[in-house]
Design a protein around this motif. Structure first.
Motif, PDB file in Angstrom:
ATOM      1  N   PHE A  31       0.880  -1.187   0.109  1.00  0.00           N
ATOM      2  CA  PHE A  31      -0.053  -0.068   0.077  1.00  0.00           C
ATOM      3  C   PHE A  31       0.953   1.132  -0.091  1.00  0.00           C
ATOM      4  O   PHE A  31       1.695   1.278   0.801  1.00  0.00           O
ATOM      5  N   ARG A  32       0.655   2.124  -0.990  1.00  0.00           N
ATOM      6  CA  ARG A  32       1.280   3.321  -1.078  1.00  0.00           C
ATOM      7  C   ARG A  32       0.519   4.701  -1.327  1.00  0.00           C
ATOM      8  O   ARG A  32      -0.540   4.710  -1.795  1.00  0.00           O
ATOM      9  N   ALA A  33       0.599   5.525  -0.278  1.00  0.00           N
ATOM     10  CA  ALA A  33      -0.177   6.867  -0.194  1.00  0.00           C
ATOM     11  C   ALA A  33       0.702   7.830  -0.031  1.00  0.00           C
ATOM     12  O   ALA A  33       1.603   7.913   0.710  1.00  0.00           O
ATOM     13  N   ASP A  34       0.305   8.860  -0.863  1.00  0.00           N
ATOM     14  CA  ASP A  34       1.006  10.437  -0.867  1.00  0.00           C
ATOM     15  C   ASP A  34       1.107  10.859   0.388  1.00  0.00           C
ATOM     16  O   ASP A  34       1.914  11.354   1.028  1.00  0.00           O
ATOM     17  N   GLY A  92      -8.297  18.029  -5.873  1.00  0.00           N
ATOM     18  CA  GLY A  92      -9.228  17.847  -4.901  1.00  0.00           C
ATOM     19  C   GLY A  92      -9.739  16.837  -4.728  1.00  0.00           C
ATOM     20  O   GLY A  92     -11.207  16.274  -4.083  1.00  0.00           O
ATOM     21  N   LYS A  93      -9.405  15.593  -5.461  1.00  0.00           N
ATOM     22  CA  LYS A  93      -9.990  14.322  -5.418  1.00  0.00           C
ATOM     23  C   LYS A  93      -9.031  13.293  -4.898  1.00  0.00           C
ATOM     24  O   LYS A  93      -7.475  13.281  -5.601  1.00  0.00           O
ATOM     25  N   VAL A  94      -9.412  12.244  -4.259  1.00  0.00           N
ATOM     26  CA  VAL A  94      -8.446  11.243  -3.855  1.00  0.00           C
ATOM     27  C   VAL A  94      -8.934  10.067  -4.943  1.00  0.00           C
ATOM     28  O   VAL A  94      -9.945   9.458  -5.041  1.00  0.00           O
ATOM     29  N   ARG A  95      -7.652   9.414  -5.367  1.00  0.00           N
ATOM     30  CA  ARG A  95      -7.663   8.212  -6.296  1.00  0.00           C
ATOM     31  C   ARG A  95      -7.320   6.844  -5.635  1.00  0.00           C
ATOM     32  O   ARG A  95      -5.927   7.118  -5.260  1.00  0.00           O
ATOM     33  N   VAL A  96      -8.103   5.805  -5.578  1.00  0.00           N
ATOM     34  CA  VAL A  96      -7.391   4.580  -5.093  1.00  0.00           C
ATOM     35  C   VAL A  96      -7.577   3.598  -6.113  1.00  0.00           C
ATOM     36  O   VAL A  96      -8.425   3.449  -6.746  1.00  0.00           O
ATOM     37  N   GLU A  97      -6.396   3.036  -6.317  1.00  0.00           N
ATOM     38  CA  GLU A  97      -6.046   2.049  -7.331  1.00  0.00           C
ATOM     39  C   GLU A  97      -5.761   0.749  -6.788  1.00  0.00           C
ATOM     40  O   GLU A  97      -4.898   0.494  -5.879  1.00  0.00           O
ATOM     41  N   VAL A  98      -6.205  -0.431  -7.205  1.00  0.00           N
ATOM     42  CA  VAL A  98      -6.127  -1.645  -6.802  1.00  0.00           C
ATOM     43  C   VAL A  98      -5.480  -2.546  -8.074  1.00  0.00           C
ATOM     44  O   VAL A  98      -6.361  -2.750  -8.898  1.00  0.00           O
TER      45      VAL A  98
END
Ligand code: ADP
Length: 313
Positions: free
Chosen positions: A191-194, A236-242
Motif C-alpha cells: 500500500f502506497r499513499a502520498d 481535490g480528488k483522492v484516487r484509490v487504485e487496486v
C-alpha cells in the motif's frame, strides 16, 4: 279626540318593496350558500374522497399509487406523507421480491451439493473422507458469502439501508483493512499513499468497496501473488487504485463485470468461489456517493480497479 284621515298606500308600498327585497336577498343568500357548499366540497371533501380511494388501492398491495398533493395545506401534507409511506412500502416490497428470487435461484446449488455429499457419506461406507467433508465446508462457506452479499445488495439497491456520511481518514481506513490480510504471508500486498486524506462518505460502505476490490485482486492475481494498492490526490480528488498481475479481463467484458451475478469465466475454478455480486456492490455504493470508478485491464498483464472521492479540505 283627534281624528286623522290618511291613506296608508305609501306604507303598503314600503312593505311590498321590503318583501321583494327580502325575496331577492334570500335568493342571493341561497345561491351564495350553495356556491360555498360546492366550493368547500370541491376543495376539502373531494381530495379526501380521492385520498381515501387511493389508500384503499394501496391497502390491496398496489404500491405504485400516487396520492393527490393539491388542495389546502393540511390535505396536501397528508397526501405527501401517504406518498412517502407508499414509496417506503414499495422499497420493502421490492427487497422482499428480490430476495425471494435470488434465494430460489442461487441457494439451491450449494444446498443440493451439501445434501448430496452428506447423504453419500451417510449411506456409503468409506465415503466419509476429509475431501468430501471439505466440499461440504466449502459449499457452506459459499452459502454464507452468498447470503451476506445478497442481503447487502438488496438493501443497498432498495435504499432501505441507512446512508450516513461522516468525515473520516480514508488512508487510515485502508491501512486497517489491509492489516486483516497480514496473515496471507504468501501474498505480496503493498500500500502506497502520498498523504493521509479525509473524505466525507459512509465509512462502512467505502470499506466494503476497498474490501471487495482487494479480495478480487487477491483472487484473480497471477502466480507472483502481487497486489498493489495506491492512493493519490489530484485536483481535490483522492484516487484509490487496486492493481493485480492476473490474467486480466477481455475488453468486450469490461462493461458487464459491474452487473449483478456476472462472471467472465464461469467455468474458471476461482470464479466459482465468487458470487458475481462483489463489483455490483462496489458500483452501487460508489454511485450512491457520486464517486467515479472504473477498470483498466490488459489480457495477460493484469487489471487496475480504481475509484475516486472528493477530498475534504
Ligand atoms: P465475483 O464474486 O465472482 O468475484 P465480482 O462482481 O466481484 O464477482 O466480479 C465479477 C467478475 O469480474 C468476476 O467473476 C471475474 O470474472 C471478474 N473480475 C473481477 N475482478 C477481477 C480481477 N481483479 N481480475 C480479473 N477478473 C476480475
Amino acid at each position: 279626540m283627534i281624528l286623522l284621515n290618511s291613506t296608508i298606500s305609501p306604507v303598503d308600498a314600503t312593505v311590498n318593496t321590503l318583501r321583494v327585497q327580502l325575496l331577492y336577498i334570500t335568493g342571493i343568500m341561497l345561491f351564495l350558500a350553495l356556491f360555498l357548499a360546492l366550493f368547500l366540497s370541491k376543495h376539502i371533501s373531494q381530495p379526501i374522497i380521492k385520498i381515501n380511494s387511493t389508500a384503499k388501492a394501496l391497502g390491496t398491495g398496489n404500491y405504485n399509487v400516487t396520492f393527490d398533493e393539491t388542495g389546502y395545506q393540511e390535505i396536501s401534507e397528508l397526501g405527501h406523507t401517504l406518498n412517502y409511506a407508499a414509496t417506503e412500502l414499495s422499497k420493502t416490497e421490492s427487497l422482499r421480491r428480490d430476495l425471494i428470487a435470488n434465494v430460489s435461484h442461487d441457494l439451491r446449488t450449494p444446498l443440493t451439493m451439501i445434501t448430496g455429499y452428506s447423504e453419500v457419506m451417510r449411506d456409503l461406507p468409506g465415503e466419509n473422507t476429509p475431501e468430501n467433508i471439505q466440499i461440504i465446508i466449502d459449499e457452506a462457506t459459499r452459502l454464507t458469502t452468498l447470503v451476506n452479499d445478497m442481503l447487502d445488495i438488496s438493501k443497498l439497491q432498495s435504499g432501505t439501508q441507512p446512508f450516513t456520511r461522516t468525515d473520516f481518514d480514508l488512508t487510515e481506513s485502508i491501512r486497517t483493512i489491509l492489516q486483516r490480510y497480514s496473515k496471507l504471508t504468501d501474498y505480496n500486498i503493498t500500500f502506497r499513499a502520498d498523504e493521509d486524506v479525509v473524505v466525507n462518505a459512509d465509512e462502512l460502505k467505502i470499506s466494503q468497496v476497498v474490501y471487495n476490490l482487494v479480495n478480487n485482486a487477491i483472487t484473480y492475481t497471477g502466480a507472483d501473488k502481487v497486489v498493489a494498492i495506491s492512493q493519490t490526490v489530484c485536483d481535490g480528488k483522492v484516487r484509490v487504485e487496486v492493481r493485480d498481475t492476473g490474467e486480466g479481463i477481455p475488453e468486450d467484458k469490461l462493461k458487464d463485470i459491474w452487473d449483478r451475478y456476472y462472471k467472465v469465466d464461469k467455468a474458471h475454478k476461482r470464479a466459482q468461489i465468487g458470487t458475481g455480486l462483489g463489483l455490483s456492490i462496489v458500483k452501487t455504493i460508489l454511485d450512491m456517493h457520486g464517486g467515479a470508478y472504473g477498470v483498466q485491464s490488459q489480457e495477460g498483464t493484469g487489471s487496475v480497479f480504481w475509484f475516486e472521492l472528493d477530498v475534504v479540505q
